[in-house]
Design a protein around this motif. Structure first.
Motif, PDB file in Angstrom:
ATOM      1  N   ARG A  81       0.932  -1.182  -0.114  1.00  0.00           N
ATOM      2  CA  ARG A  81      -0.117  -0.058   0.046  1.00  0.00           C
ATOM      3  C   ARG A  81       0.915   1.211   0.182  1.00  0.00           C
ATOM      4  N   LEU A 288     -12.284  -4.326  10.131  1.00  0.00           N
ATOM      5  CA  LEU A 288     -13.552  -5.198   9.561  1.00  0.00           C
ATOM      6  C   LEU A 288     -14.865  -4.351   9.739  1.00  0.00           C
ATOM      7  N   GLY A 292     -16.957  -3.406   6.452  1.00  0.00           N
ATOM      8  CA  GLY A 292     -18.268  -4.014   6.267  1.00  0.00           C
ATOM      9  C   GLY A 292     -19.419  -3.115   6.304  1.00  0.00           C
ATOM     10  N   THR A 295     -19.793  -0.344   2.363  1.00  0.00           N
ATOM     11  CA  THR A 295     -19.874  -1.049   1.222  1.00  0.00           C
ATOM     12  C   THR A 295     -21.203  -1.680   1.113  1.00  0.00           C
ATOM     13  N   VAL A 296     -21.364  -2.540   2.034  1.00  0.00           N
ATOM     14  CA  VAL A 296     -22.605  -3.277   1.915  1.00  0.00           C
ATOM     15  C   VAL A 296     -23.912  -2.340   1.787  1.00  0.00           C
ATOM     16  N   PHE A 349     -23.583  -5.117  -9.056  1.00  0.00           N
ATOM     17  CA  PHE A 349     -21.918  -5.045  -8.729  1.00  0.00           C
ATOM     18  C   PHE A 349     -21.410  -4.615 -10.033  1.00  0.00           C
ATOM     19  N   LEU A 355     -17.485   0.703  -5.968  1.00  0.00           N
ATOM     20  CA  LEU A 355     -16.133   0.844  -5.799  1.00  0.00           C
ATOM     21  C   LEU A 355     -15.370   0.654  -7.163  1.00  0.00           C
ATOM     22  N   THR A 358      -9.901  -0.384  -6.719  1.00  0.00           N
ATOM     23  CA  THR A 358      -9.502  -1.128  -5.593  1.00  0.00           C
ATOM     24  C   THR A 358      -8.981  -0.011  -4.499  1.00  0.00           C
ATOM     25  N   MET A 384     -11.215  -0.869 -11.498  1.00  0.00           N
ATOM     26  CA  MET A 384     -12.282  -2.057 -11.674  1.00  0.00           C
ATOM     27  C   MET A 384     -13.531  -1.433 -12.655  1.00  0.00           C
ATOM     28  N   ILE A 422     -15.380  -6.463  -8.342  1.00  0.00           N
ATOM     29  CA  ILE A 422     -15.613  -5.586  -7.242  1.00  0.00           C
ATOM     30  C   ILE A 422     -14.981  -5.875  -5.901  1.00  0.00           C
ATOM     31  N   ILE A 427      -3.781 -11.476  -3.457  1.00  0.00           N
ATOM     32  CA  ILE A 427      -3.064 -11.257  -2.135  1.00  0.00           C
ATOM     33  C   ILE A 427      -3.784 -10.279  -1.441  1.00  0.00           C
ATOM     34  N   LEU A 431     -11.412  -9.584   2.262  1.00  0.00           N
ATOM     35  CA  LEU A 431     -11.654 -10.702   3.146  1.00  0.00           C
ATOM     36  C   LEU A 431     -13.165 -11.199   3.299  1.00  0.00           C
ATOM     37  N   ILE A 440     -26.228  -9.589   1.590  1.00  0.00           N
ATOM     38  CA  ILE A 440     -26.728  -8.678   0.544  1.00  0.00           C
ATOM     39  C   ILE A 440     -27.975  -9.615   0.076  1.00  0.00           C
TER      40      ILE A 440
HETATM   41  C1  HEM Z   1     -10.589  -4.892   0.795  1.00  0.00           C
HETATM   42  C2  HEM Z   1     -14.735  -4.568  -1.853  1.00  0.00           C
HETATM   43  C3  HEM Z   1     -17.385  -5.970   1.838  1.00  0.00           C
HETATM   44  C4  HEM Z   1     -13.095  -6.684   4.377  1.00  0.00           C
HETATM   45  C5  HEM Z   1     -11.547  -4.836  -0.074  1.00  0.00           C
HETATM   46  C6  HEM Z   1     -11.044  -4.133  -1.414  1.00  0.00           C
HETATM   47  C7  HEM Z   1     -12.276  -4.051  -2.081  1.00  0.00           C
HETATM   48  C8  HEM Z   1     -13.377  -4.579  -1.231  1.00  0.00           C
HETATM   49  C9  HEM Z   1     -12.319  -3.716  -3.421  1.00  0.00           C
HETATM   50  C10 HEM Z   1      -9.617  -3.956  -1.860  1.00  0.00           C
HETATM   51  C11 HEM Z   1      -8.897  -4.686  -2.540  1.00  0.00           C
HETATM   52  C12 HEM Z   1      -7.800  -4.327  -3.033  1.00  0.00           C
HETATM   53  O1  HEM Z   1      -7.029  -3.576  -2.591  1.00  0.00           O
HETATM   54  O2  HEM Z   1      -7.240  -4.924  -4.106  1.00  0.00           O
HETATM   55  C13 HEM Z   1     -15.498  -4.942  -1.011  1.00  0.00           C
HETATM   56  C14 HEM Z   1     -17.289  -4.756  -1.278  1.00  0.00           C
HETATM   57  C15 HEM Z   1     -17.876  -5.087  -0.527  1.00  0.00           C
HETATM   58  C16 HEM Z   1     -17.087  -5.591   0.813  1.00  0.00           C
HETATM   59  C17 HEM Z   1     -17.595  -4.525  -2.789  1.00  0.00           C
HETATM   60  C18 HEM Z   1     -19.244  -5.530  -0.196  1.00  0.00           C
HETATM   61  C19 HEM Z   1     -20.336  -5.328  -1.302  1.00  0.00           C
HETATM   62  C20 HEM Z   1     -16.656  -6.376   3.039  1.00  0.00           C
HETATM   63  C21 HEM Z   1     -16.945  -6.833   4.269  1.00  0.00           C
HETATM   64  C22 HEM Z   1     -15.619  -6.845   4.978  1.00  0.00           C
HETATM   65  C23 HEM Z   1     -14.430  -6.511   4.170  1.00  0.00           C
HETATM   66  C24 HEM Z   1     -18.480  -7.023   4.726  1.00  0.00           C
HETATM   67  C25 HEM Z   1     -15.533  -7.525   6.421  1.00  0.00           C
HETATM   68  C26 HEM Z   1     -16.365  -8.481   7.047  1.00  0.00           C
HETATM   69  C27 HEM Z   1     -12.255  -6.189   3.732  1.00  0.00           C
HETATM   70  C28 HEM Z   1     -10.764  -6.133   4.299  1.00  0.00           C
HETATM   71  C29 HEM Z   1     -10.099  -5.583   3.262  1.00  0.00           C
HETATM   72  C30 HEM Z   1     -11.037  -5.167   2.135  1.00  0.00           C
HETATM   73  C31 HEM Z   1     -10.391  -6.484   5.925  1.00  0.00           C
HETATM   74  C32 HEM Z   1      -8.630  -5.298   3.304  1.00  0.00           C
HETATM   75  C33 HEM Z   1      -7.770  -6.573   2.536  1.00  0.00           C
HETATM   76  C34 HEM Z   1      -6.225  -6.151   2.401  1.00  0.00           C
HETATM   77  O3  HEM Z   1      -5.641  -5.218   2.485  1.00  0.00           O
HETATM   78  O4  HEM Z   1      -5.741  -7.480   2.044  1.00  0.00           O
HETATM   79  N1  HEM Z   1     -12.857  -5.116  -0.189  1.00  0.00           N
HETATM   80  N2  HEM Z   1     -15.657  -5.334   0.330  1.00  0.00           N
HETATM   81  N3  HEM Z   1     -15.084  -6.308   2.929  1.00  0.00           N
HETATM   82  N4  HEM Z   1     -12.340  -5.802   2.541  1.00  0.00           N
HETATM   83 FE1  HEM Z   1     -14.084  -5.788   1.494  1.00  0.00          FE
END
Ligand code: HEM
Length: 491
Positions: A81, A288, A292, A295-296, A349, A355, A358, A384, A422, A427, A431, A440
């Protein structure tokens, strides 16, 4: 870039890109919808090009094959990052999502968080009708949402569903993280929802200090307010985590916080090696919690807008629900038997791409992409939105058409679903994808099982997004009719 090339005696060229102004670079060329501007630039410069956002060179990656190259094949080199002002203050570098410290301890951090989410997904429900605790929380919250919709409708007729959706999703996240749900009018709860909203608003235009580092010393509100909101949210989360640390019982996992403590205790007990300390547990819960929430709720706000904009699509989902689960409360496992509903969610989506990018990535070593030299520590944007609207993948991408995801037997075409970008990939992949997809699904099916949603007479609906980190639709109102066993009740 040129200096890095010369110092290394490389013969490769840097990526192409538009000419940039001194100091501001290409910042003002991006316009109100940068993902669209970057799609236009792609026509001239190709899938990989270089911009300057003020003083910072930014690599932009478009096109499914190039995105796969960056996130999967060469994933390790692009998994960092960038060291931006905003990222640095988020959890003082301990954040799983934003920390600039990519390496072995970050990998361990992600593994622990992912295991904790799995532990929670297997945690038993308190009632026997649900398959797990998460399903129980979501089911409880969406029933409350239906009640709130009915109350709003009987008071006002048409209403904007946004606040009610945000409260419902915030409550799922609170239940998930702290095992606790709040009344929608609870003061502490409304304060958290507001602080989260303020944080998002304050950080949704890129922070100028991210691109002009010396600005971080100026006492400007635009620069410093995200930190203030972040600290307020962190304080609230820290209190809950401290309370969990004091009352933790390994035989009774209440939520993600307990699951994280459990994974860390077990790991230390079996390997006596590194695990997360208490402040890292707090920052992981914060990650987290933040991820969460918006986005949702944004996805659901879009979904309801599409449902009132395309009543014939809504009717098809209702038919599918009637024919397959009837009045039985929807469950996660019903996703398998409602392919059209799943197709609708994937089309939301893809089409909304709320989004568009990323979270920014950063190179962890000197590397080569598409024949161009990319030095270590290069900030990288993955577009994206472009992949989700690429005419070489999607037939008529600007059309909203859930049927595109169904094959001739009306089954979900899984290989096409995998092309919707999305949640990121590789890596740094999200999550919470499974949690989000399940949540959803239950929200949409439960609402449509009980209510018919309609647009207000004479209202004009606008499907263009308001640009931000997470792109919301412009505010809109809807009306509802109650469905009981297929009959409509007018309010
Ligand atoms: C990272 C999408 C819901 C936990 C991300 C990233 C995207 C994303 C695009 C970044 C990926 C990247 O940097 O390449 C979404 C969408 C969601 C959603 C569209 C709902 C529709 C959630 C939920 C949680 C969550 C419900 C947890 C319960 C995380 C975490 C990361 C992350 C911890 C960081 C991962 C990292 O840096 O390695 N998400 N997310 N997300 N998301 Fe989600």
């Amino acid at each position: 870039f040129v200096r890095a090339l010369r110092s290394k005696g490389r013969k490769q060229l840097p990526p192409p890109g538009p000419w940039s102004f001194p100091i501001i670079g290409n910042l003002f060329q991006l316009g109100d919808h940068p993902y669209l501007t970057l799609m236009e630039m792609r026509k001239k410069y190709g899938d990989v090009f270089l911009l300057k956002l003020s003083m910072v060179p930014v690599l932009v990656v478009n096109g499914m094959e190039m995105v796969k190259q960056v996130l999967l094949k060469d994933g390790e080199h692009f998994a960092g990052r960038p060291n931006m002002y905003t990222f640095a203050f988020l959890a003082e570098g301990k954040s799983l999502s934003f920390s600039v410290n990519y390496g072995e301890s970050w990998k361990l951090h992600k593994k622990i968080a992912s295991k904790a989410l799995r532990t929670l997904s297997n945690a038993e429900a308190k009632s026997s009708t649900c398959s797990c605790l998460l399903e129980e929380h979501v089911t409880e919250e969406v029933s409350e949402l239906v009640t709130v919709f009915v109350e709003l409708s009987s008071k006002n007729g048409g209403f904007d569903p946004r606040n009610a959706i945000t409260c419902a999703v915030a409550n799922v996240v609170c239940a998930l993280c702290f095992g606790k749900r709040y009344d929608h009018s609870d003061e502490e709860f409304l304060k958290i929802v507001k602080t989260n909203d303020d944080l998002l608003k304050a950080s949704s235009g890129a922070n100028p200090a991210d691109f002009i580092p010396c600005l971080c010393y100026l006492p400007l509100q635009i620069i410093n307010s995200p930190r203030k909101f972040y600290q307020a949210l962190n304080g609230f989360i820290a209190l809950h985590v401290q309370d969990h640390l004091a009352t933790y019982d390994k035989d009774h996992i209440r939520d993600i916080t307990d699951a994280l403590i459990n994974v860390c205790h077990n790991k230390y007990a079996t390997t006596k090696t590194d695990t997360l300390n208490d402040s890292e547990i707090i920052s992981t819960v914060n990650d987290l919690f933040g991820a969460g929430f918006e986005t949702v709720s944004t996805c659901l706000y879009w979904s309801f807008l599409y449902l009132i904009h395309y009543p014939e699509i809504q009717a098809k989902i209702q038919e599918e629900i009637d024919g397959n689960i009837g009045l039985k409360p929807p469950r996660f496992e019903d996703r398998k038997i409602l392919p059209y509903t799943e197709a609708f969610i994937n089309e939301v989506f893809r089409h909304a791409s709320f989004l568009p990018f990323t979270i920014p990535h950063c190179t962890t070593a000197d590397t080569t992409l598409n024949g161009y030299f990319i030095p270590r520590k290069t900030c990288t944007f993955i577009n994206m939105y472009q992949v989700n609207h690429d005419e070489t993948i999607w037939d008529n991408p600007s059309l909203f058409r859930p049927d595109r995801f169904l094959n001739e037997n009306r089954e979900l075409n899984k290989s096409l679903v995998e092309k919707v970008l999305i949640f990121g990939m590789g890596i740094r992949k999200c999550l919470g994808e499974d949690v989000a997809r399940n949540e959803i699904f239950i929200f949409i099916t439960t609402v449509l099982q009980q209510l018919k949603l309609k647009k207000c007479p004479r209202a004009k609906l606008d499907l263009t997004p308001a640009y931000g980190l997470v792109m919301r639709p412009k505010p809109y109102q809807l009306q509802i009719l109650r469905l009981r066993g297929g009959f409509l009740t007018q309010f």
